[in-house]
Design an enzyme around this catalytic site. Structure first.
Site, PDB file in Angstrom:
ATOM      1  N   ARG A   1       3.709  -6.178 -14.442  1.00  0.00           N
ATOM      2  CA  ARG A   1       4.111  -5.163 -13.205  1.00  0.00           C
ATOM      3  C   ARG A   1       3.098  -4.621 -12.562  1.00  0.00           C
ATOM      4  O   ARG A   1       2.255  -4.302 -13.081  1.00  0.00           O
ATOM      5  CB  ARG A   1       5.024  -4.181 -13.845  1.00  0.00           C
ATOM      6  CG  ARG A   1       5.772  -3.211 -12.955  1.00  0.00           C
ATOM      7  CD  ARG A   1       6.445  -1.893 -13.267  1.00  0.00           C
ATOM      8  NE  ARG A   1       7.162  -1.376 -12.451  1.00  0.00           N
ATOM      9  CZ  ARG A   1       7.189   0.061 -12.340  1.00  0.00           C
ATOM     10  NH1 ARG A   1       6.953   0.675 -13.378  1.00  0.00           N
ATOM     11  NH2 ARG A   1       8.017   0.505 -11.430  1.00  0.00           N
ATOM     12  N   LEU A   2       3.291  -4.511 -11.127  1.00  0.00           N
ATOM     13  CA  LEU A   2       2.550  -3.746 -10.280  1.00  0.00           C
ATOM     14  C   LEU A   2       3.580  -2.790  -9.580  1.00  0.00           C
ATOM     15  O   LEU A   2       4.512  -3.125  -8.823  1.00  0.00           O
ATOM     16  CB  LEU A   2       2.035  -4.624  -8.911  1.00  0.00           C
ATOM     17  CG  LEU A   2       0.976  -3.936  -7.982  1.00  0.00           C
ATOM     18  CD1 LEU A   2      -0.182  -3.439  -8.300  1.00  0.00           C
ATOM     19  CD2 LEU A   2       0.749  -5.034  -6.718  1.00  0.00           C
TER      20      LEU A   2
ATOM     21  N   CYS B   1       4.934  -8.333  -8.421  1.00  0.00           N
ATOM     22  CA  CYS B   1       4.822  -8.600  -9.785  1.00  0.00           C
ATOM     23  C   CYS B   1       4.563 -10.107 -10.287  1.00  0.00           C
ATOM     24  O   CYS B   1       4.547 -10.871  -9.159  1.00  0.00           O
ATOM     25  CB  CYS B   1       5.997  -7.918 -10.769  1.00  0.00           C
ATOM     26  SG  CYS B   1       6.356  -6.156 -10.391  1.00  0.00           S
TER      27      CYS B   1
ATOM     28  N   VAL C   1     -10.968  -7.887   8.918  1.00  0.00           N
ATOM     29  CA  VAL C   1     -12.450  -8.441   8.449  1.00  0.00           C
ATOM     30  C   VAL C   1     -12.930  -9.238   9.468  1.00  0.00           C
ATOM     31  O   VAL C   1     -12.015  -9.878  10.528  1.00  0.00           O
ATOM     32  CB  VAL C   1     -12.553  -9.296   7.146  1.00  0.00           C
ATOM     33  CG1 VAL C   1     -12.085  -8.170   6.016  1.00  0.00           C
ATOM     34  CG2 VAL C   1     -11.241 -10.194   7.102  1.00  0.00           C
TER      35      VAL C   1
ATOM     36  N   ILE D   1       5.396  -0.118  -7.688  1.00  0.00           N
ATOM     37  CA  ILE D   1       5.745   0.074  -6.463  1.00  0.00           C
ATOM     38  C   ILE D   1       6.820   0.985  -6.282  1.00  0.00           C
ATOM     39  O   ILE D   1       6.509   2.001  -5.309  1.00  0.00           O
ATOM     40  CB  ILE D   1       5.884  -1.131  -5.454  1.00  0.00           C
ATOM     41  CG1 ILE D   1       4.792  -2.249  -5.707  1.00  0.00           C
ATOM     42  CG2 ILE D   1       6.251  -0.934  -4.080  1.00  0.00           C
ATOM     43  CD1 ILE D   1       3.609  -1.802  -5.076  1.00  0.00           C
TER      44      ILE D   1
ATOM     45  N   SER E   1       1.901  -6.827   7.459  1.00  0.00           N
ATOM     46  CA  SER E   1       1.210  -8.058   7.900  1.00  0.00           C
ATOM     47  C   SER E   1       2.112  -8.704   8.928  1.00  0.00           C
ATOM     48  O   SER E   1       3.337  -8.473   9.010  1.00  0.00           O
ATOM     49  CB  SER E   1       0.569  -9.099   7.121  1.00  0.00           C
ATOM     50  OG  SER E   1      -0.582  -9.845   7.533  1.00  0.00           O
ATOM     51  N   GLY E   2       1.615  -9.635   9.951  1.00  0.00           N
ATOM     52  CA  GLY E   2       2.464 -10.071  11.098  1.00  0.00           C
ATOM     53  C   GLY E   2       2.674 -11.647  11.059  1.00  0.00           C
ATOM     54  O   GLY E   2       2.970 -12.109  12.038  1.00  0.00           O
TER      55      GLY E   2
ATOM     56  N   ASP F   1      14.929  -0.903  -7.481  1.00  0.00           N
ATOM     57  CA  ASP F   1      15.500  -2.002  -6.728  1.00  0.00           C
ATOM     58  C   ASP F   1      16.146  -2.942  -7.709  1.00  0.00           C
ATOM     59  O   ASP F   1      17.252  -3.806  -7.502  1.00  0.00           O
ATOM     60  CB  ASP F   1      15.138  -2.612  -5.464  1.00  0.00           C
ATOM     61  CG  ASP F   1      13.549  -3.187  -5.805  1.00  0.00           C
ATOM     62  OD1 ASP F   1      13.071  -2.800  -6.996  1.00  0.00           O
ATOM     63  OD2 ASP F   1      12.875  -3.956  -4.907  1.00  0.00           O
TER      64      ASP F   1
ATOM     65  N   GLY G   1       9.353  -9.281  -6.284  1.00  0.00           N
ATOM     66  CA  GLY G   1       9.342  -8.810  -4.775  1.00  0.00           C
ATOM     67  C   GLY G   1       9.986  -7.563  -4.519  1.00  0.00           C
ATOM     68  O   GLY G   1       9.695  -6.524  -5.235  1.00  0.00           O
TER      69      GLY G   1
END
Length: 638
Positions: free
Chosen positions: A50-51, A2, A289, A53, A362-363, A100, A76
């Site tokens: 807000r996204l 967010c 990609v 999740i 992701s790494g 959370d 987060g």
């Protein structure tokens, strides 16, 4: 994932335009397209995008707790929130949601400022207390999530992105360009934290919190420091502990009420993440990609790895045309000039992932934690040189300076003749100090790059050189480049990125690994490679590190040469950059006198940023200018 905006007015400010604050919040709509929310009274303003999740139905923010005593805006994820919630329930705390965020509020009521010691995750947040009339804020241990602030004559502004603060700040008082930040940018290819390109706006440093009341000055408290403390240990036991801790980290990073996927570049870091994620979700989708030019695409490698692990791989080839078309938008989203070419493929892979998932793993961080960069082996190569008498080393340094650029051995002699403190500033060293004197109209000889890195080196005098390099990267490259582009490029596409390597429990293990277990057998990340043997293919172990490579070296020399030449000519009045000097580099690059692509690109990104954020050029106008010049050139050639 967010975004938020906050304002704490001074006591003598009785009226203020909260509609301006709402606009500032909505500027970062891309960070949270699912919902918005606002809380305001005579003491504080909190705005949120807000996204969704976790707890899709009840996670609306700003969120209140304990009869509206506390209000929070939170960006987060807290990965241990279920364990924290269980402990709080035992203490008779009550919850109305499954989010959370509410757990953080309840924990704050219990632990107050010390709440950050109980959190495992990525976060930046503000908590308003209606009884104490205080605002508490914090940023996560490593700086995965951003948090900006500015102290103005009307009060303190806070935001997830700098552009929101700029919008309000310019309405209160002017912003001043920070020449010191620019000078550091030309070394690092990003303004290192806490700097931004405006003196009045700063970043809250990772591992810090603050608590403030109206009209007070901001005072920060450090609660975490990422020190390396190598310890003697049995290799096999430590290797097993590495894999066990990573497996746990990936598992809790996959907690979500929406689909989770993963980026896959074909290298060891993302392959480890995908292999461990598949143990949790066998149907996980992966995304890659690449480019059409040979040597600049990991698509085939990623497809091979995906087949071995047994997961689906979705991939896309990026053309030079669409790369350029999206470039102004990418620079706008970045907030600050960040000249890492890998930002662009990251933007496109996030855009592709958004079609299928809302969260991606992701790494990032494996190289910094486990010693993955080839440059970390340089001290071994310089050992013999270091044993030479000082007089001879000084003579060889003079010889290195006399040798023309491009001659083999010049760089080695120059680097070998310098201490680690003078030669290593992090993973990128774009312009040398002598070059910056020609590049920058306002070069200040009193602030060479090592004035920024010296305080870090002073903290780690007992470290060996490879570990010193890791430490410098943790405090510059990781937080100023890797995590900035990871956050901005995924958020630009309303995708939440999670980084299981950059986790406080993983770091607790990684920080204890001796250098000989990280840099062994002529390779890097040795213990991680050994730990990963049972879950990823052997071919991955031997691959050279690529990490979404970008063919700008070729494009600047060929397809892009004319538009860049025109762009530099159009920007000749820039008050900070000597574009004639850069135009000379461009010509020399074209003639093959050296690879000056990163130097040129660093300037191009700054000039694009300057147009957007200082001159007020719109994204659309800048796109038309670049694409128009590029297509005119291509049609002429045709």
């Amino acid at each position: 994932m967010c975004g938020f905006f906050g304002f704490l007015p001074n006591l003598d400010i009785k009226t203020y335009d909260y509609s301006k604050m709402e606009e500032a919040t909505n500027i970062i709509h891309h960070r949270g397209p699912d919902d918005d929310g606002f809380y305001a009274n005579e003491h504080v303003f909190l705005g949120f995008r807000r996204l969704s999740i976790i707890d899709l139905d009840n996670g609306h923010q700003p969120l209140s707790y304990l009869n509206d005593r506390y209000w929070i805006v939170f960006n987060g994820e807290i990965y241990n929130y279920l364990e924290m919630k269980e402990e709080l329930l035992k203490r008779n705390y009550e919850f109305k949601t499954n989010s959370d965020t509410e757990v953080v509020l309840a924990a704050y009521h219990l632990y107050k400022e010390e709440v950050v010691h109980h959190l495992r995750g990525m976060y930046a947040f503000l908590i308003w207390d209606n009884i104490e009339l205080s605002l508490y804020g914090a940023r996560d241990h490593f700086g995965i999530k951003p948090l900006y602030y500015a102290e103005t004559e009307k009060g303190v502004l806070f935001g997830s992105e700098k552009k929101s603060i700029e919008f309000v700040h310019r309405d209160i008082q002017t912003l001043s360009f920070d020449n010191k930040a620019l000078q550091h940018y030309t070394t690092f290819q990003f303004p290192p934290e806490p700097f931004t390109m405006h003196r009045e706006i700063k970043k809250v440093l990772p591992g810090y919190y603050f608590k403030i009341k109206r009209s007070e000055k901001l005072l920060f408290t450090q609660y975490f420091k990422s020190h390396f403390i190598p310890q003697k240990a049995d290799f096999e036991s430590l290797k097993n502990e590495v894999l066990k801790t990573l497996r746990n980290s990936v598992r809790i990073h996959m907690r979500s009420d929406v689909p989770v996927g993963s980026f896959l570049s074909g290298g060891i870091d993302s392959s480890v993440i995908v292999a461990l994620a598949k143990e949790v979700n066998p149907q996980i989708k992966t995304f890659t990609v690449g480019f059409e030019r040979d040597g600049y695409s990991e698509i085939d490698l990623a497809k091979e790895t995906a087949r071995y692990i047994g997961v689906e791989n979705i991939h896309k080839v990026i053309t030079p045309d669409e790369f350029l078309e999206e470039l102004p938008k990418i620079v706008w989203h970045m907030d600050e000039p960040v000249a890492d070419p890998a930002s662009i493929p990251l933007y496109f892979v996030a855009k592709e992932a958004k079609k299928h998932v809302t969260v991606v793993l992701s790494g990032e961080g494996a190289d910094e934690l486990f010693g993955g960069y080839a440059i970390y082996r340089e001290p071994f190569a310089l050992e013999k040189f270091n044993r030479l008498p000082e007089m001879l080393k000084r003579l060889l340094l003079l010889l290195g300076r006399i040798i023309p650029n491009g001659v083999k051995g010049k760089s080695y002699l120059e680097r070998a003749s310098q201490t680690i403190e003078k030669r290593y500033n992090g993973n990128a060293k774009i312009y040398l100090e002598k070059e910056k004197q020609h590049l920058l109209y306002r070069y200040d000889k009193e602030i060479p790059f090592y004035t920024f890195t010296s305080p870090f080196y002073n903290e780690i005098k007992a470290y060996d050189d490879p570990t010193k390099m890791q430490y410098i990267d943790m405090h510059t490259w990781l937080r100023g480049d890797i995590l900035i582009k990871a956050d901005r490029m995924t958020m630009a596409n309303s995708v939440e990125l999670r980084v299981p390597f950059i986790d406080k429990e993983v770091f607790a293990v990684a920080s204890r690994i001796p250098t000989e277990y990280k840099l062994a057998n002529g390779t890097t990340k040795y213990i991680l490679r050994q730990a990963a043997k049972e879950i990823v293919p052997e071919s991955v172990m031997k691959r050279k590190k690529l990490g979404f490579p970008v063919p700008i070296r070729h494009w600047i020399k060929d397809e892009w040469y004319d538009w860049i030449e025109n762009f530099l000519q159009e920007e000749k009045e820039n008050p900070y950059i000597n574009t004639f000097y850069v135009a000379k580099l461009l010509k020399d690059h074209k003639k093959g006198k050296g690879d000056f692509s990163r130097k040129i690109w660093t300037v191009i990104i700054f000039l694009l940023w300057y147009n957007l954020y200082e001159k007020g050029t719109t994204i659309e106008a800048l796109q038309a200018r670049i694409i128009g010049s590029y297509r005119h050139q291509r049609s002429f050639e045709g």
